[in-house]
Design an enzyme around this catalytic site. Structure first.
Site, PDB file in Angstrom:
ATOM      1  N   GLY A 163       3.189   6.091  -2.574  1.00 25.06           N
ATOM      2  CA  GLY A 163       4.445   6.813  -3.034  1.00 25.06           C
ATOM      3  C   GLY A 163       4.498   6.955  -4.467  1.00 25.06           C
TER       4      GLY A 163
ATOM      5  N   GLY B  88       0.887  -1.324  -0.154  1.00 24.56           N
ATOM      6  CA  GLY B  88       0.112  -0.114  -0.020  1.00 24.56           C
ATOM      7  C   GLY B  88       0.934   1.202  -0.114  1.00 24.56           C
ATOM      8  N   CYS B  89       1.812   1.306   0.803  1.00 22.57           N
ATOM      9  CA  CYS B  89       2.855   2.410   0.944  1.00 22.57           C
ATOM     10  C   CYS B  89       3.496   2.865  -0.305  1.00 22.57           C
ATOM     11  CB  CYS B  89       3.596   2.251   2.023  1.00 22.57           C
ATOM     12  SG  CYS B  89       2.744   2.039   3.684  1.00 22.57           S
ATOM     13  N   THR B  90       3.848   1.601  -1.018  1.00 20.76           N
ATOM     14  CA  THR B  90       4.675   1.626  -2.497  1.00 20.76           C
ATOM     15  C   THR B  90       3.802   2.223  -3.296  1.00 20.76           C
ATOM     16  OG1 THR B  90       5.983  -0.469  -1.845  1.00 20.76           O
ATOM     17  CG2 THR B  90       5.823   0.590  -4.107  1.00 20.76           C
TER      18      THR B  90
END
Lengths: 325, 325
Positions: free
Chosen positions: A49, A44-46
């Site tokens: 970003g 999710g964070c990738t």
């Protein structure tokens, strides 16, 4: 710190991907997106970003991602995934807590739009990543566009005369005066003075000082006598009388505040200042009387005033009053 | 008519339940809900009328329902269903068309929140009746509450000094000047004049006239020399110099506009006015120089100014500058 009804960003300093200090003051003077994500390199964070990186130019480069990862981890995350957003390390989640993006030591994926004064203009708490960056961009653009437009209360304001006799609460007048009081002044001398006239008896006394053309003011439930004097403000070389100038600035703020509140505030010069001073025991320069009240009482106006009330606003072209060099 | 970026209500007159004329001017000075419904006595329209009637006090009594029914039909609808909202008859759907609540002769159930200046602040086109009145009330209250609050740009504004050297586009300066130009002035004389200094060469000339304490202004990408003269504005009895006062009002509008746009606009008095007039070939009273630019360059400030920049704002208590009678 500055005053605002919006939540303000905390005065933080965090380390960036290169281990360098990054201060909250970098956010001032800019529209910035600050997003908090739980952990570098997770799916999710990738995605988040990458999405913000893809739209980075439309955000004018002003996107900052903050996570509890250490500097080494965010540096590797950034290079591995080709991210171009600024990443900061908040290992103790202190800044996250201050923003409201962490609770009981747990980071909550959240996004904030911060304006040039550090005001948080919009927040998303518990973000779901899909399509999020696009939604933030839409709101980011909307806020900037609105801010860059000529203020609609300044635009809509006119010297309206058709005031209804309906009363205006003292509380509202106090808000007008608070706005005026926030004006800047030379040496912060605050040379403006206001006498708020709103009892029937005192209004009638004031009516006796008005010029004939100001017959419409007799409907106003409140009138503000605005006065000052030379010794209340700076008197500087080359005829610079800041008593009058600063009082004008305060009135400028008051007019905009009144318009926002749906109140006519119409400053006039047609009155007998000596008589006003006698009646109300005032000294100095009675620079204006402002009629305050609600609009819509157009039937009281004479033919000339009725036409002006809904007619075009007349101003000199900008080039007659301003020159760029 | 008044100027605004919002859509304004049309200048209509319609007959009410009693066959009496009802003018658009009744909406001015008030926050009003105007809703269009297709046909009296049908189930949806009845429910909508009942819902708005139930919440009428919270709308301060200002709800108006408009339909193509004739006066007799709306009168009977009103009494039969116990409605308390104002009903108007728009048999040719002309007013509905003007609001955008009819298309190709067909009425579209729609609702509008109109503010005291006749600005349509919120609209719902193609309304579904269930829960609608509650949703409108929530938005109605939100708009009023926001309008009645001290303007946040007036509140957040400070005489900030930490200006970044980043350029400010001429277009933005023009918006500031347009705001200033919309100030009222005695006899509409518009006595304010602005020299916008933003080339390196001219800025450097201006720097040479600044007092030492205004070192921080050298970072500003734009400076506005604000000037006027006695003969540009009204000069009235009892020392009433409207050149200075009106120019102050214009600056008041300019400062609020700048803050909204995220720009510092800091007016100072610390300069040599005679030297400014010589260098730039100006006449009259140089009443202020306003440094304009983006905030956030706090590192340039000396210790005293750094403290002030984020310190408390100092103002006299309201009762020292204002009295209610």
């Amino acid at each position: 710190m500055i005053q605002s009804r919006y939540k303000l960003i905390p005065q933080f300093t965090l380390k960036d991907e290169e281990g360098k200090d990054f201060s909250w003051t970098n956010l001032l003077g800019r529209y910035t997106v600050v997003y908090f994500y739980p952990k570098a390199n997770t799916p999710g964070c990738t995605l988040e970003g990458i999405d913000f990186t893809r739209l980075l130019d439309e955000f004018n480069g002003n996107v900052i991602g903050i996570s509890p990862d250490d500097c080494k981890a965010i540096a590797s995350f950034k290079s591995k995934k080709g991210l171009r957003v600024k990443l900061l390390s908040d290992p103790d989640k202190i800044v996250a807590e201050q923003f409201g993006a962490a609770k009981d030591g747990k980071l909550i994926r959240s996004t904030f739009i911060v304006d040039p004064w550090g005001r948080i203009r919009r927040e998303w708490i518990k973000v779901s990543v899909n399509g999020h960056a696009e939604e933030v961009l839409e709101e980011y653009k909307r806020i900037i566009e609105k801010d860059q437009t000529l203020n609609d209360d300044i635009l809509v304001r006119r010297a309206f005369r058709g005031i209804r006799p309906d009363p205006v609460e003292d509380e509202k007048i106090e808000t007008l005066l608070k706005a005026a009081q926030l004006a800047p002044s030379c040496m912060n001398k605050q040379p403006w003075r206001f006498l708020v006239v709103r009892t029937k008896e005192n209004l009638e006394k004031l009516h006796s000082t008005l010029s004939e053309g100001n017959y419409w003011m007799k409907q106003a439930p409140v009138m503000l006598i605005v006065y000052t004097d030379d010794e209340l403000g700076c008197q500087l070389s080359d005829r610079r009388n800041y008593s009058l100038f600063d009082t004008g600035t305060a009135v400028g703020l008051l007019l905009t505040q009144a318009t926002q509140m749906g109140l006519v505030a119409h400053p006039v010069a047609g009155y007998d200042p000596v008589k006003i001073k006698e009646i109300f025991g005032l000294n100095g320069i009675i620079i204006t009387v402002i009629a305050v009240g609600y609009w819509g009482n157009l039937d009281i106006l004479n033919e000339k005033h009725a036409t002006i009330e809904l007619g075009n606003r007349i101003r000199k072209p900008l080039e007659e009053v301003a020159k760029f060099i």
